[in-house]
Design a protein around this motif. Structure first.
Motif, mmCIF file in Angstrom:
data_model
loop_
_atom_site.group_PDB
_atom_site.id
_atom_site.type_symbol
_atom_site.label_atom_id
_atom_site.label_comp_id
_atom_site.label_asym_id
_atom_site.label_seq_id
_atom_site.Cartn_x
_atom_site.Cartn_y
_atom_site.Cartn_z
ATOM 1 N N SER A 199 0.850 -1.199 0.000
ATOM 2 C CA SER A 199 0.000 0.000 0.000
ATOM 3 C C SER A 199 0.875 1.235 0.000
ATOM 4 O O SER A 199 1.626 1.463 0.956
ATOM 5 C CB SER A 199 -0.905 0.019 1.244
ATOM 6 N N TYR A 202 -1.007 3.496 3.526
ATOM 7 C CA TYR A 202 -1.758 2.529 4.319
ATOM 8 C C TYR A 202 -2.741 3.304 5.195
ATOM 9 O O TYR A 202 -2.386 3.858 6.236
ATOM 10 C CB TYR A 202 -0.825 1.686 5.182
ATOM 11 N N ASN A 255 -4.929 1.752 -0.284
ATOM 12 C CA ASN A 255 -4.775 0.672 0.694
ATOM 13 C C ASN A 255 -5.101 -0.657 0.017
ATOM 14 O O ASN A 255 -6.249 -0.934 -0.308
ATOM 15 C CB ASN A 255 -5.692 0.886 1.892
ATOM 16 N N GLN A 266 -0.675 -0.625 12.402
ATOM 17 C CA GLN A 266 -0.197 -0.026 11.165
ATOM 18 C C GLN A 266 1.312 0.216 11.191
ATOM 19 O O GLN A 266 1.971 0.182 10.147
ATOM 20 C CB GLN A 266 -0.946 1.262 10.850
ATOM 21 N N ALA A 275 4.157 -0.748 3.262
ATOM 22 C CA ALA A 275 3.542 0.559 3.059
ATOM 23 C C ALA A 275 4.634 1.613 2.984
ATOM 24 O O ALA A 275 5.701 1.461 3.585
ATOM 25 C CB ALA A 275 2.577 0.885 4.194
#
Length: 434
Positions: A199, A202, A255, A266, A275
């Motif tokens: 991603s 993210y 995402n 995360q 990410a």
């Protein structure tokens, strides 16, 4: 705000302190004792792990000041954990053993204000109160009365892998506008096209703190207080819907993970290099680079930056941080207030600022706006937003009204229908003390 969970440690100590003010502005006198050296009693204080681990010298200094001023007063200091503090405080309030001073995360204050558990305080008796950060003051205020004292602040920022940006765009700098950020994210995503789980941004689907930041960016709100004296949901309003749609579009575009997973881990996604950018608290960098939870090799690559929002402006942040309060039935309330005066004086707040922790006031915050480690968060704080200061807000959170709304939208429900349902749920809960 998410906190690092540490073991609770009880510490009992004799304390003391000089007058409640250092540099930075006048404050009224503290307890009206004929001679502070004749005051007797006990002041019990509950603080959180940040004070114990990050600025223990401040605690020792203030305790020394307090003891010098009140040599016959004993202070009992206990460190709590964020995991257990609320349960411990609820039990202590019930059985009459509550501390005189308690540190509260700013999302915890309204519960105790509405239950009558906190004593009102006079803002003018605290140093730098004329420049306290507005968002923190709001977390302590109900019906024009102040029930706690701002301690320190926090704000969400953009956290990004500068090496990925350098590789994909030719620059390690974070874009200043959202249009430029999207252009950069598209290049980063293209660079990692072989990884379908990568991603560029993210942005978790149920991440309502982020979603409401976009609502705030468009001038919308979760709920508003109306002329009839009641709160009502305003997510169905056009400006709020614009912000929600903007958030949803970013999630769907960038995402590539499971859109039902929240933001709790995360920093782990960033650590696994799945990410390039996330929107979070500055301390999440530490989690992403820690030996056990992350990848220490990323320490030189991960940076913080102001997160750009719509319309060429920075994205408004949720105001994080802590406050200090005196419990309503404290037998040593005036002494407790004086301890808080010392712990939040200009001199004390400077200790926090020197450790890259955002102080409680705009005057001392200014020096952090140009410092690399703090600039992003410090610049986000003055215009930060907070959840509705309403009697039933905790029930709205507990019933996951906003999370459910976002899940529904990402599952196919229209923004119009989902926000209308969310407002109806908010209206049923928000005016009733929970």
């Amino acid at each position: 705000m998410k906190r690092q969970l540490l073991a609770a440690v009880g510490v009992t100590a004799l304390l003391a302190s000089v007058a409640g003010c250092g540099s930075g502005g006048p404050a009224k006198a503290g307890p009206a004792a004929a001679d502070p050296k004749d005051a007797t009693g006990t002041v019990s204080v509950w603080l959180m792990p940040e004070a114990q681990n990050n600025w223990p010298e401040l605690v020792r200094s203030v305790n020394g000041q307090f003891a010098a001023k009140y040599p016959k007063v004993q202070l009992k200091l206990r460190y709590q954990t964020w995991k257990d503090k609320v349960g411990n405080l609820d039990a202590a309030l019930k059985d009459g053993s509550a501390p005189d001073v308690v540190e509260l995360g700013n999302t915890e204050t309204m519960k105790y204000i509405l239950s009558g558990s906190l004593a009102p305080v006079d803002k003018s008796t605290f140093e730098n109160s004329d420049s306290w950060i507005r968002g923190l003051v709001n977390t302590c205020t109900y019906q024009d009365k102040l029930f706690c004292v701002p301690y320190y602040a926090g704000a969400r920022v953009g956290i990004y892998n500068s090496a990925m940006f350098q590789d994909a765009t030719g620059s390690a700098e974070f874009p200043k506008t959202e249009d430029d950020l999207r252009t950069a994210l598209d290049k980063v995503q293209a660079r990692h096209r072989g990884d379908r789980t990568f991603s560029a941004l993210y942005l978790p689907g149920p991440y309502w703190y982020a979603a409401m930041s976009y609502v705030a960016a468009y001038g919308g709100a979760i709920a508003r207080f109306d002329s009839s004296g009641s709160w009502h949901g305003t997510l169905h309003d056009a400006r709020s819907q614009q912000g929600i749609q903007h958030f949803v579009d970013l999630v769907k575009t960038y995402n590539h993970g499971d859109l039902t997973v929240n933001e709790a881990d995360q920093s782990g996604v960033l650590a696994k290099q799945k990410a390039a950018v996330l929107y979070g608290n500055g301390w999440e960098v530490a989690g992403a680079t820690a030996p056990l939870t992350g990848d220490p090799k990323l320490a030189d690559s991960l940076r913080q930056a102001v997160m750009p929002g719509p319309n060429g402006k920075p994205l408004p942040s949720f105001i994080g941080g802590s406050d200090l309060a005196v419990t309503a039935k404290s037998p040593s309330a005036e002494l407790a207030k004086d301890w808080i005066r010392m712990f939040t004086s200009g001199k004390s707040e400077q200790v926090l600022a020197d450790k890259d922790t955002l102080p409680n006031n705009l005057t001392q915050l200014e020096q952090l706006k140009t410092k690399a480690a703090t600039a992003a968060a410090a610049n986000a704080v003055p215009d930060a937003w907070f959840t509705p200061l309403a009697p039933g807000w905790s029930a709205v959170e507990k019933q996951n009204v906003l999370v459910g709304m976002l899940d529904d939208i990402l599952g196919g429900t229209s923004v119009d229908a989902a926000t209308k349902d969310a407002d109806a749920a908010i209206d049923k809960l928000i005016n009733t003390p929970s």
